[in-house]
Design a protein around this motif. Structure first.
Motif, PDB file in Angstrom:
ATOM      1  N   UNK A 280       0.856  -1.186   0.000  1.00  0.00           N
ATOM      2  CA  UNK A 280       0.000   0.000   0.000  1.00  0.00           C
ATOM      3  C   UNK A 280       0.895   1.239   0.000  1.00  0.00           C
ATOM      4  N   UNK A 281       0.740   2.084  -1.030  1.00  0.00           N
ATOM      5  CA  UNK A 281       1.682   3.197  -1.215  1.00  0.00           C
ATOM      6  C   UNK A 281       1.643   4.197  -0.065  1.00  0.00           C
ATOM      7  N   UNK A 282       0.482   4.360   0.556  1.00  0.00           N
ATOM      8  CA  UNK A 282       0.395   5.305   1.676  1.00  0.00           C
ATOM      9  C   UNK A 282       1.120   4.756   2.903  1.00  0.00           C
ATOM     10  N   UNK A 283       0.969   3.459   3.137  1.00  0.00           N
ATOM     11  CA  UNK A 283       1.624   2.839   4.289  1.00  0.00           C
ATOM     12  C   UNK A 283       3.139   2.837   4.103  1.00  0.00           C
ATOM     13  N   UNK A 284       3.596   2.749   2.853  1.00  0.00           N
ATOM     14  CA  UNK A 284       5.028   2.822   2.572  1.00  0.00           C
ATOM     15  C   UNK A 284       5.617   4.128   3.107  1.00  0.00           C
ATOM     16  N   UNK A 285       4.902   5.212   2.938  1.00  0.00           N
ATOM     17  CA  UNK A 285       5.382   6.505   3.450  1.00  0.00           C
ATOM     18  C   UNK A 285       5.509   6.479   4.970  1.00  0.00           C
ATOM     19  N   UNK A 286       4.575   5.814   5.641  1.00  0.00           N
ATOM     20  CA  UNK A 286       4.678   5.673   7.099  1.00  0.00           C
ATOM     21  C   UNK A 286       5.919   4.854   7.457  1.00  0.00           C
ATOM     22  N   UNK A 287       6.147   3.791   6.693  1.00  0.00           N
ATOM     23  CA  UNK A 287       7.309   2.927   6.919  1.00  0.00           C
ATOM     24  C   UNK A 287       8.604   3.723   6.799  1.00  0.00           C
ATOM     25  N   UNK A 288       8.689   4.551   5.785  1.00  0.00           N
ATOM     26  CA  UNK A 288       9.900   5.351   5.572  1.00  0.00           C
ATOM     27  C   UNK A 288      10.126   6.346   6.706  1.00  0.00           C
ATOM     28  N   UNK A 289       9.037   6.909   7.233  1.00  0.00           N
ATOM     29  CA  UNK A 289       9.148   7.927   8.286  1.00  0.00           C
ATOM     30  C   UNK A 289       9.410   7.331   9.662  1.00  0.00           C
ATOM     31  N   UNK A 290       9.086   6.061   9.845  1.00  0.00           N
ATOM     32  CA  UNK A 290       9.190   5.441  11.173  1.00  0.00           C
ATOM     33  C   UNK A 290      10.654   5.156  11.494  1.00  0.00           C
ATOM     34  N   UNK A 291      11.130   5.623  12.635  1.00  0.00           N
ATOM     35  CA  UNK A 291      12.565   5.560  12.936  1.00  0.00           C
ATOM     36  C   UNK A 291      12.932   4.447  13.918  1.00  0.00           C
ATOM     37  N   UNK A 292      11.933   3.752  14.447  1.00  0.00           N
ATOM     38  CA  UNK A 292      12.212   2.684  15.402  1.00  0.00           C
ATOM     39  C   UNK A 292      12.133   1.323  14.699  1.00  0.00           C
ATOM     40  N   UNK A 293      12.122   0.245  15.458  1.00  0.00           N
ATOM     41  CA  UNK A 293      12.095  -1.090  14.858  1.00  0.00           C
ATOM     42  C   UNK A 293      10.868  -1.237  13.963  1.00  0.00           C
ATOM     43  N   UNK A 294      11.101  -1.607  12.700  1.00  0.00           N
ATOM     44  CA  UNK A 294       9.999  -1.712  11.756  1.00  0.00           C
ATOM     45  C   UNK A 294      10.169  -2.934  10.866  1.00  0.00           C
ATOM     46  N   UNK A 295       9.030  -3.494  10.484  1.00  0.00           N
ATOM     47  CA  UNK A 295       9.016  -4.652   9.588  1.00  0.00           C
ATOM     48  C   UNK A 295       8.036  -4.357   8.462  1.00  0.00           C
ATOM     49  N   UNK A 296       8.504  -4.462   7.229  1.00  0.00           N
ATOM     50  CA  UNK A 296       7.630  -4.277   6.077  1.00  0.00           C
ATOM     51  C   UNK A 296       7.300  -5.609   5.444  1.00  0.00           C
ATOM     52  N   UNK A 297       6.050  -5.808   5.071  1.00  0.00           N
ATOM     53  CA  UNK A 297       5.649  -7.072   4.449  1.00  0.00           C
ATOM     54  C   UNK A 297       5.213  -6.833   3.007  1.00  0.00           C
ATOM     55  N   UNK A 298       5.445  -7.831   2.147  1.00  0.00           N
ATOM     56  CA  UNK A 298       5.024  -7.726   0.753  1.00  0.00           C
ATOM     57  C   UNK A 298       4.989  -9.112   0.128  1.00  0.00           C
ATOM     58  N   UNK A 299       4.350  -9.201  -1.014  1.00  0.00           N
ATOM     59  CA  UNK A 299       4.295 -10.433  -1.783  1.00  0.00           C
ATOM     60  C   UNK A 299       5.210 -10.266  -2.985  1.00  0.00           C
ATOM     61  N   UNK A 300       6.092 -11.223  -3.206  1.00  0.00           N
ATOM     62  CA  UNK A 300       7.048 -11.150  -4.301  1.00  0.00           C
ATOM     63  C   UNK A 300       6.573 -12.035  -5.449  1.00  0.00           C
ATOM     64  N   UNK A 301       5.996 -11.450  -6.501  1.00  0.00           N
ATOM     65  CA  UNK A 301       5.530 -12.263  -7.647  1.00  0.00           C
ATOM     66  C   UNK A 301       6.707 -12.902  -8.371  1.00  0.00           C
ATOM     67  N   UNK A 302       6.440 -14.022  -9.017  1.00  0.00           N
ATOM     68  CA  UNK A 302       7.505 -14.746  -9.722  1.00  0.00           C
ATOM     69  C   UNK A 302       8.149 -13.893 -10.800  1.00  0.00           C
ATOM     70  N   UNK A 303       7.345 -13.103 -11.515  1.00  0.00           N
ATOM     71  CA  UNK A 303       7.872 -12.331 -12.635  1.00  0.00           C
ATOM     72  C   UNK A 303       8.786 -11.195 -12.185  1.00  0.00           C
TER      73      UNK A 303
END
Length: 535
Positions: A280-303
């Motif tokens: 989610x592009x909006x949540x990505x911005x939160x992830x970038x701004x967060x300065x403490x311990x963070x974990x990002x999740x995503x699905x990696x398509x084969x292609x």
């Protein structure tokens, strides 16, 4: 007279005075002729010169007649949930009605005659007054229960508290996380969609035991500041942000306000971890701004796998990609990640490899449908990993989830037709995920059953776009209720969708025989549901 339909609809609307007055306005528009006829009859009776007591008797008898005429009141009496709050409203409304009748004794015949037509609508005004008078009382009662819950939480000083927020995916993520954590911890999760201060307080006060080690709560909001309030109330130790989307725009006003509200959760977490959905592009911005311990999740398509490996070799920490066909955004990170790889989606099950920071963790299998549930599983798994849950427990916990009520919940009728119930709170951003689940089924007839989307900033524009999205995934559409009918049809037609494949019904009761009689070459997706206060 007490009107059960008003109480029932108000209960669905959350006891908002504005909603009651809006319904009153619609009632006046729909019944102008009846009011005029009533006025003529009563004025004629005054001219004949009947006495005041006679008018009062007619008023009381007329009240009963109007009460029944206004709708199937006895049916609504069965639908109302008789909470203590509703009982307080009924008592106060009764008192106000008695006061009105007593005052009528002292009103002159003429004013009684011309005022009788107001009987058709007076109950709305009395109920609105009831809600206003009860506001301070409800606030005191609500504060009492919230304070009691805070006191209970303070007694459990070792309790790990997890807060989950987002425009969609909260309940599913919560249910999956609860299933995983129960493998190793005594865990309490808020039931159903309890995500308000009173809902969370009720869960704590009634269900929190001394033996509980983890408390997982869903956090919802319709206005700025409400997530901060919930975070302070629970004092969360770990946060999860599922998504930011076009939900509740009628109260938020803009997607920017939705973003700022959901961001209140990571903003609260000082030196505490947070899990983010990087799909989610909006949540990505939160992830970038967060300065403490963070974990990002995503699905990696084969292609994309080959590209991803190249970027890792070049030591580039972040790669953003967007699928041009679906518009699905994803940000892949080299570190601080939990992701799915080798994903296989079928109509019967979903399997994938779970990785953490490029290291294989386990092979996951679940009965849950669709890519959206894969994201929810990743969010839950990442949260569990923060607490040190083992890979074996993660696998067992995920496998233990068979279905989640009204969230891509798959069933079959007696003739083998598949019915997917995704009736809870659809929106423009979550709809493509759920609709794409139809592509997993190799059948001839794929039918979407929907009343459309509500709480948009522009209902027509929103449902027009919704119609265009639906057209990409199905062979037939059944539009339920009238509220969004025209806009959905216009959207479908704009995509050259066959008009003879668009069907309309006034309620879900008319759909049930279709679902029951369908054969095994059909799959139905029920996308969203509207409560009875929408026609």
């Amino acid at each position: 007279m007490l009107s059960s339909d008003i109480i029932y609809y108000s209960q669905l609307d959350g006891y908002v005075v504005k909603s009651v007055l809006t319904r009153l306005y619609q009632k006046v528009k729909d019944n102008l002729l009846n009011v005029f006829m009533c006025f003529v009859i009563m004025l004629s009776m005054y001219i004949i010169n009947f006495d005041n007591i006679y008018f009062l008797c007619v008023y009381i008898i007329g009240s009963v007649v109007v009460w029944i005429w206004a709708g199937n009141q006895f049916e609504f009496l069965k639908k109302i949930k008789y909470t203590k709050r509703v009982l307080r409203q009924i008592v106060l409304m009764t008192i106000l009605h008695v006061i009105c009748f007593v005052l009528l004794v002292f009103i002159k015949d003429f004013y009684l005659a011309i005022g009788f037509p107001i009987l058709f609508f007076i109950v709305y005004l009395i109920y609105s007054l009831t809600l206003l008078l009860l506001i301070p009382i409800e606030h005191i009662i609500g504060s009492h229960f919230v304070n009691l819950a805070k006191k209970n939480l303070r007694k459990h000083d070792k309790l790990i508290k997890i807060g989950i927020t987002g425009s969609f995916g909260k309940t599913s993520t919560k249910e999956i996380l609860g299933s995983i954590l129960r493998e190793e911890f005594s865990t309490l999760i808020t039931p159903k969609s309890y995500n308000t201060p009173l809902g969370i307080a009720k869960s704590i006060n009634e269900n929190l035991k001394n033996t509980h080690e983890v408390f997982v709560c869903e956090m919802g909001a319709k206005n700025r500041g409400e997530i901060t309030e919930l975070c302070k109330f629970v004092d969360i130790d770990l946060g999860v942000v599922t998504a930011v989307g076009r939900q509740h725009l009628s109260t938020f006003g803009s997607i920017e306000n939705v973003y700022k509200t959901k961001k209140e959760l990571p903003d609260y977490l000082y030196q505490k971890p947070c899990v983010f959905n990087l799909m989610n592009k909006y949540v990505v911005n939160m992830y970038k701004d967060f300065i403490y311990q963070k974990i990002g999740v995503f699905v990696l398509p084969k292609r994309k796998l080959k590209i991803f490996k190249v970027y890792i070799k070049k030591r580039i920490n972040r790669l953003s990609l967007k699928n041009s066909k679906t518009g699905v955004f994803c940000e892949y990170t080299k570190r601080n990640n939990v992701y799915a790889k080798n994903l296989i989606l079928t109509s019967e099950k979903t399997t994938f490899d779970l990785f953490e920071n490029l290291q294989f963790v386990c092979r996951v299998e679940t009965k849950l449908l669709g890519i959206h549930n894969v994201i929810n599983i990743l969010l839950a798994s990442a949260s569990a990993m923060v607490l040190g849950v083992s890979a074996l427990s993660i696998v067992k916990g995920i496998r233990g989830i068979k279905s989640i009520n009204a969230r891509l919940e798959k069933n079959k009728n007696n003739k083998g037709a598949v019915i997917i119930n995704n009736g809870y709170n659809s929106n423009l951003d979550s709809a493509p995920y759920s609709l794409s689940s139809l592509k997993l089924f190799d059948v001839k007839n794929k039918v979407v059953v929907t009343p459309g989307i509500i709480e948009c900033d522009d209902d027509y524009k929103c449902n027009f776009e919704f119609g265009k999205i639906i057209a990409n995934y199905c062979t037939e559409v059944i539009i339920v209720k009238r509220k969004n009918r025209k806009s959905i049809i216009d959207g479908l037609v704009s995509k050259k969708f066959a008009k003879n494949k668009i069907h309309v019904v006034d309620n879900f009761e008319e759909v049930k025989p279709i679902l029951n009689d369908a054969t095994s070459d059909y799959v139905f997706l029920i996308e969203n549901d509207l409560p009875d206060n929408y026609k």
